[in-house]
Design an enzyme around this catalytic site. Structure first.
Site, PDB file in Angstrom:
ATOM      1  N   CYS A 197      -1.976  59.977  19.793  1.00 36.02           N
ATOM      2  CA  CYS A 197      -2.910  59.216  18.943  1.00 36.02           C
ATOM      3  C   CYS A 197      -4.274  59.034  19.595  1.00 36.02           C
ATOM      4  O   CYS A 197      -5.247  58.738  18.921  1.00 36.02           O
ATOM      5  CB  CYS A 197      -2.313  57.858  18.601  1.00 36.02           C
ATOM      6  SG  CYS A 197      -0.697  58.016  17.845  1.00 36.02           S
ATOM      7  N   HIS A 224      -7.455  52.688  16.117  1.00 40.47           N
ATOM      8  CA  HIS A 224      -6.373  53.582  15.705  1.00 40.47           C
ATOM      9  C   HIS A 224      -5.489  52.837  14.700  1.00 40.47           C
ATOM     10  O   HIS A 224      -5.149  51.674  14.900  1.00 40.47           O
ATOM     11  CB  HIS A 224      -5.568  54.004  16.930  1.00 40.47           C
ATOM     12  CG  HIS A 224      -4.311  54.732  16.590  1.00 40.47           C
ATOM     13  ND1 HIS A 224      -4.296  55.789  15.711  1.00 40.47           N
ATOM     14  CD2 HIS A 224      -3.022  54.553  16.992  1.00 40.47           C
ATOM     15  CE1 HIS A 224      -3.054  56.230  15.587  1.00 40.47           C
ATOM     16  NE2 HIS A 224      -2.265  55.496  16.349  1.00 40.47           N
ATOM     17  N   ASN A 281       0.180  55.908   9.931  1.00 36.98           N
ATOM     18  CA  ASN A 281      -0.308  56.345  11.233  1.00 36.98           C
ATOM     19  C   ASN A 281      -0.435  57.872  11.224  1.00 36.98           C
ATOM     20  O   ASN A 281       0.567  58.579  11.187  1.00 36.98           O
ATOM     21  CB  ASN A 281       0.688  55.874  12.301  1.00 36.98           C
ATOM     22  CG  ASN A 281       0.268  56.255  13.710  1.00 36.98           C
ATOM     23  OD1 ASN A 281      -0.675  57.017  13.906  1.00 36.98           O
ATOM     24  ND2 ASN A 281       0.981  55.730  14.689  1.00 36.98           N
TER      25      ASN A 281
HETATM   26  O1  UT7 Z   1       0.417  55.356  17.287  1.00 35.72           O
HETATM   27  C1  UT7 Z   1       0.968  55.430  18.570  1.00 35.72           C
HETATM   28  C2  UT7 Z   1       1.427  54.146  19.079  1.00 35.72           C
HETATM   29  N1  UT7 Z   1       2.442  53.592  18.212  1.00 35.72           N
HETATM   30  C3  UT7 Z   1       2.410  52.322  17.971  1.00 35.72           C
HETATM   31  O2  UT7 Z   1       1.510  51.666  18.408  1.00 35.72           O
HETATM   32  C4  UT7 Z   1       3.569  51.741  17.216  1.00 35.72           C
HETATM   33  C5  UT7 Z   1       3.981  50.487  17.885  1.00 35.72           C
HETATM   34  N2  UT7 Z   1       5.150  49.832  17.314  1.00 35.72           N
HETATM   35  C6  UT7 Z   1       5.171  49.246  16.105  1.00 35.72           C
HETATM   36  O3  UT7 Z   1       4.262  49.371  15.320  1.00 35.72           O
HETATM   37  C7  UT7 Z   1       6.329  48.328  15.809  1.00 35.72           C
HETATM   38  O4  UT7 Z   1       7.057  48.101  16.992  1.00 35.72           O
HETATM   39  C8  UT7 Z   1       7.294  48.840  14.702  1.00 35.72           C
HETATM   40  C9  UT7 Z   1       6.618  48.742  13.356  1.00 35.72           C
HETATM   41  C10 UT7 Z   1       7.686  50.260  15.009  1.00 35.72           C
HETATM   42  C11 UT7 Z   1       8.555  47.978  14.656  1.00 35.72           C
HETATM   43  O5  UT7 Z   1       8.213  46.609  14.473  1.00 35.72           O
HETATM   44  P1  UT7 Z   1       8.835  45.493  15.435  1.00 35.72           P
HETATM   45  O6  UT7 Z   1       8.340  44.209  14.958  1.00 35.72           O
HETATM   46  O7  UT7 Z   1       8.528  45.881  16.844  1.00 35.72           O
HETATM   47  O8  UT7 Z   1      10.376  45.600  15.103  1.00 35.72           O
HETATM   48  P2  UT7 Z   1      11.611  45.978  16.068  1.00 35.72           P
HETATM   49  O9  UT7 Z   1      11.492  47.382  16.544  1.00 35.72           O
HETATM   50  O10 UT7 Z   1      11.749  44.918  17.095  1.00 35.72           O
HETATM   51  O11 UT7 Z   1      12.799  45.905  15.042  1.00 35.72           O
HETATM   52  C12 UT7 Z   1      13.138  44.714  14.350  1.00 35.72           C
HETATM   53  C13 UT7 Z   1      14.293  44.995  13.407  1.00 35.72           C
HETATM   54  C14 UT7 Z   1      15.464  45.754  14.050  1.00 35.72           C
HETATM   55  O12 UT7 Z   1      16.649  45.207  13.551  1.00 35.72           O
HETATM   56  P3  UT7 Z   1      17.501  44.161  14.437  1.00 35.72           P
HETATM   57  O13 UT7 Z   1      17.821  44.917  15.683  1.00 35.72           O
HETATM   58  O14 UT7 Z   1      16.586  42.993  14.663  1.00 35.72           O
HETATM   59  O15 UT7 Z   1      18.664  43.877  13.552  1.00 35.72           O
HETATM   60  C15 UT7 Z   1      15.287  47.150  13.493  1.00 35.72           C
HETATM   61  O16 UT7 Z   1      16.517  47.835  13.403  1.00 35.72           O
HETATM   62  O17 UT7 Z   1      13.855  45.783  12.297  1.00 35.72           O
HETATM   63  C16 UT7 Z   1      14.751  46.882  12.108  1.00 35.72           C
HETATM   64  N3  UT7 Z   1      14.009  48.004  11.556  1.00 35.72           N
HETATM   65  C17 UT7 Z   1      13.845  48.164  10.216  1.00 35.72           C
HETATM   66  N4  UT7 Z   1      14.262  47.452   9.156  1.00 35.72           N
HETATM   67  C18 UT7 Z   1      13.907  47.884   7.937  1.00 35.72           C
HETATM   68  C19 UT7 Z   1      13.392  49.008  12.203  1.00 35.72           C
HETATM   69  N5  UT7 Z   1      12.796  49.835  11.305  1.00 35.72           N
HETATM   70  C20 UT7 Z   1      13.078  49.334  10.076  1.00 35.72           C
HETATM   71  C21 UT7 Z   1      12.742  49.739   8.774  1.00 35.72           C
HETATM   72  N6  UT7 Z   1      13.170  48.986   7.723  1.00 35.72           N
HETATM   73  N7  UT7 Z   1      11.991  50.843   8.517  1.00 35.72           N
END
Ligand code: UT7
Length: 337
Positions: free
Chosen positions: A117, A258, A288
């Site tokens: 990115c 970004h 993204n």
């Molecule tokens: O561009 C390059 C750099 N990339 C980034 O900067 C991306 C950085 N990361 C993010 O944007 C975020 O971490 C995400 C959007 C990917 C995830 O958000 P988060 O608030 O960090 O959530 P998490 O990974 O801690 O997951 C929370 C929950 C999990 O369930 P449990 O374990 O709490 O039961 C995941 O399994 O959300 C669940 N989850 C989803 N639920 C519904 C993960 N993806 C999904 C989904 N729909 N698509």
């Protein structure tokens, strides 16, 4: 003594594929919801390239617009740099060579940059160095991704986040310091190499049946860990580049971050006391798009008439590697010389 030469951001262009994939479409594909995606990322929809539309096809369309808007033709370009992690062909030829061919650019240096990115801002730092050292005069800098080609459409952790598209800019030589790039800062910490990775194909995991069956060709991300590091690193990085150049957040008309996640953009914008109208947001409609995200966002404000000549842009980005970069660049179209 010869006059000092600077790099100037002459023009922008972008290409967005027609097909739209909404959160509602994704609800039918994986266990997710529009509510979760919007709340956690700000994304509502993203664009997906056709099967027969490659990264270089999209990049060529964006480049044609950028070259035209710079008042140039393909023969004026003396360096082509393409930032991408979804090249037409992994390994070779470079996507920059394919773009050059499609644009009719011959006998000109062309290469790709792999910084995920952060690739577009990395490429801007390369253009700046080539121009300031008087090696090149008109550099075509591209960020282009067909991210859908490395997505596992059964993995809800990644498939809701990314989109396809391309953006391109022409960076030209100038002796007018008012038009010049003020600063570009690019950095990396390879100890986080496994936070964002496509494990195959490559020398570690060549394209064997076993690798493909295991799905190693798809992007894997430690999302939450990446999120936390992105907020911390970007906040520090943008504060540093502003302080180093004696510029305050309030003096930036266009903060172009970004577009990975609205929550990251918001956290960094708040740390700089930015108001909403300073922050460029496209994540809701494009998702993204990795290296294409910043040039696509710049093109959006250009086409909506918000980006005017001499106005300052603060760019910031974070991605696989891990890599990050920021830049302070005035928009300097040629007709306003
Ligand atoms: O561009 C390059 C750099 N990339 C980034 O900067 C991306 C950085 N990361 C993010 O944007 C975020 O971490 C995400 C959007 C990917 C995830 O958000 P988060 O608030 O960090 O959530 P998490 O990974 O801690 O997951 C929370 C929950 C999990 O369930 P449990 O374990 O709490 O039961 C995941 O399994 O959300 C669940 N989850 C989803 N639920 C519904 C993960 N993806 C999904 C989904 N729909 N698509």
């Amino acid at each position: 003594m010869s006059e000092k030469i600077y790099a100037a951001f002459r023009s922008i262009g972008a290409y967005v594929p027609k097909k739209v994939l909404t959160n509602q479409d994704l609800e039918k594909m994986v266990d997710t919801s529009d509510e979760w995606i919007v709340k956690r990322t700000g994304i509502k929809e993203r664009h997906i390239a056709e099967d027969n539309e490659s990264t270089s096809d999209m990049a060529t369309k964006a480049s044609e617009i950028a070259i035209k808007r710079a008042g140039l033709s393909a023969k004026d370009i003396d360096l082509v740099v393409c930032a991408t992690v979804t090249p037409d062909y992994f390994n070779m030829p470079s996507t920059a060579c394919l773009i050059s061919d499609k644009l009719g650019i011959k006998n000109v240096q062309a290469f790709d940059i792999s910084a995920a990115c952060s690739g577009f801002v990395y490429a801007l730092s390369v253009a700046k160095a080539f121009i300031e050292s008087a090696m090149k005069k008109n550099v075509l800098v591209i960020g282009a991704e067909k991210f859908s080609s490395i997505i596992d459409w059964n993995d809800r952790n990644t498939c809701v986040l990314f989109g396809d598209g391309a953006g391109a800019a022409v960076i030209g030589a100038t002796t007018n310091k008012e038009e010049a790039f003020i600063d570009v800062h690019a950095s990396a910490d390879g100890s986080y190499w496994d936070f964002l990775i496509t494990p195959a194909p490559g020398s570690v995991n060549p394209a064997t049946h076993a690798a493909i069956e295991e799905g190693l060709q798809f992007v894997k991300m430690k999302g939450n860990e990446t999120f936390k590091l992105a907020v911390k690193t970007l906040t520090k990085d943008v504060k540093e580049i502003l302080a180093k150049n004696n510029i305050e957040g309030k003096d930036i008309p266009h903060f172009v971050p970004h577009q990975a996640n609205y929550r990251i953009i918001n956290a960094v914008g708040n740390a700089l006391n930015m108001s909403e109208n300073q922050v460029v947001l496209t994540v809701h409609k494009y998702g993204n798009t990795s290296a294409a995200s910043i040039p696509m966002a710049i093109n959006d404000i250009y086409e909506s008439g918000k980006l005017k000549s001499k106005e300052l842009m603060l760019l910031d980005t974070f991605g696989g590697g891990l890599t990050w970069a920021s830049a302070l660049i005035p928009f300097a179209p040629k007709e306003n010389d």
